[in-house]
Design an enzyme around this catalytic site. Structure first.
Site, PDB file in Angstrom:
ATOM      1  N   TYR A 110      69.331  52.087  31.581  1.00 46.82           N
ATOM      2  CA  TYR A 110      69.651  52.022  33.263  1.00 46.82           C
ATOM      3  C   TYR A 110      71.156  53.399  33.517  1.00 46.82           C
ATOM      4  O   TYR A 110      70.924  53.497  35.284  1.00 46.82           O
ATOM      5  CB  TYR A 110      70.663  50.615  33.445  1.00 46.82           C
ATOM      6  CG  TYR A 110      70.421  49.632  33.109  1.00 46.82           C
ATOM      7  CD1 TYR A 110      69.217  49.206  33.153  1.00 46.82           C
ATOM      8  CD2 TYR A 110      71.113  48.532  32.564  1.00 46.82           C
ATOM      9  CE1 TYR A 110      68.266  48.313  32.066  1.00 46.82           C
ATOM     10  CE2 TYR A 110      70.116  47.185  32.226  1.00 46.82           C
ATOM     11  CZ  TYR A 110      69.086  46.810  32.549  1.00 46.82           C
ATOM     12  OH  TYR A 110      68.649  45.504  31.730  1.00 46.82           O
TER      13      TYR A 110
ATOM     14  N   HIS B 254      65.828  47.489  22.944  1.00 45.88           N
ATOM     15  CA  HIS B 254      65.649  46.499  24.456  1.00 45.88           C
ATOM     16  C   HIS B 254      63.830  45.662  24.553  1.00 45.88           C
ATOM     17  O   HIS B 254      63.993  45.230  25.299  1.00 45.88           O
ATOM     18  CB  HIS B 254      65.819  48.004  25.264  1.00 45.88           C
ATOM     19  CG  HIS B 254      66.199  47.968  26.880  1.00 45.88           C
ATOM     20  ND1 HIS B 254      66.762  48.626  27.669  1.00 45.88           N
ATOM     21  CD2 HIS B 254      66.141  46.507  27.398  1.00 45.88           C
ATOM     22  CE1 HIS B 254      66.781  48.056  29.473  1.00 45.88           C
ATOM     23  NE2 HIS B 254      66.222  47.043  28.309  1.00 45.88           N
TER      24      HIS B 254
END
Length: 267
Positions: free
Chosen positions: A43, A101
């Site tokens: 992010y 992730h």
């Protein structure tokens, strides 16, 4: 069962890559009552998230902070190195929850998960989580890890209810953490969900979140800024009735909005 007790709602920060807005949003969310903040190396906002946590008048020990190792960083040495870099950006000595992730790119089950176990043993994270895994990959990871899997994070909302993974979470004692609980905003235009919202004189977003709150072992982490942060938190006050939940369960519209070609379910 997992010994990590996640709050019923968390703040997602995917896409919030403006540093000032991200820090302001995190601080505002914590002061509004959120106690779970989710970020990731992918992010590019860990530094701003850390700033928001420090800015809020909330004790750090009260907040579950989660981040995720980028798929390209999942080789053993890279996972160990970049997890430390994440902590430096966050300004924290440890995170409560560290995820793999995506099981793609540099993911190697034995080596990646060995790194995760070592990071936990070294005190850099309290708990280990996985994200975007299939049941078969979850089985493999659970066999390889010394650490218990306390959370599995996937896209989850009324139009993608993830029934199999929710049942898996209940069976194995972890939490299913639902990202994109509003279907990236697309679910807000759905006719059935809009009808249920009208029935309760509320927003379709609140209906999506109330659906999540009604499910066992599911915690939504909507991303939001501004007034939507408080509105999402307030959705905890909405209780859908059995008729609403049954209609959603029987609905024939099913949509996955985050579906990269490399995802495990597409192999």
């Amino acid at each position: 069962m997992s010994d990590l007790d996640l709050p019923p709602i968390g703040l997602g920060t995917s896409g919030n890559d403006d540093p000032a807005e991200c820090a302001e949003t995190v601080a505002a969310a914590l002061e509004a009552g959120y106690r779970h903040v989710d970020t990731a190396q992918m992010y590019d906002n860990e530094e701003a998230v850390g700033e928001g946590i420090r800015r809020a008048a909330v004790d750090r020990d009260e907040v579950v902070v989660a981040t995720k190792v980028h798929p390209d960083n999942l080789a053993y040495d890279d996972a160990k190195r970049t997890a430390r870099e994440s902590l430096e950006r966050l300004g924290l000595e440890s995170v409560d929850l560290l995820y793999v992730h995506w099981p793609t790119s540099a993911y190697d089950p034995a080596e990646t998960l060995r790194a995760m176990d070592e990071l936990r043993a070294e005190g850099l994270c309290d708990h280990v989580g996985l994200s975007n895994f299939t049941p078969a990959l979850l089985d493999e990871a659970r066999d390889l890890l010394d650490a218990p899997v306390v959370a599995h994070q996937v896209e989850c909302h009324p139009l993608l209810p993830q029934t199999e993974l929710r049942e898996y979470a209940v069976e194995h004692g972890h939490t299913l953490v639902g990202y994109s609980p509003l279907g990236r905003g697309e679910a807000l235009e759905d006719p059935l969900l809009s009808e249920i919202a009208e029935k309760h004189d509320t927003s379709t977003a609140a209906v999506c979140l109330a659906w999540a709150f009604a499910q066992e072992a599911l915690v939504p982490i909507p991303k939001a800024t501004g007034d939507h942060v408080r509105a999402n938190f307030a959705a905890q006050d909405l209780e859908l009735d059995d008729e609403d939940l049954d209609r959603i369960a029987d609905y024939d519209v099913r949509e996955r909005y985050i579906d990269p070609d490399a995802a495990a379910w597409n192999r």
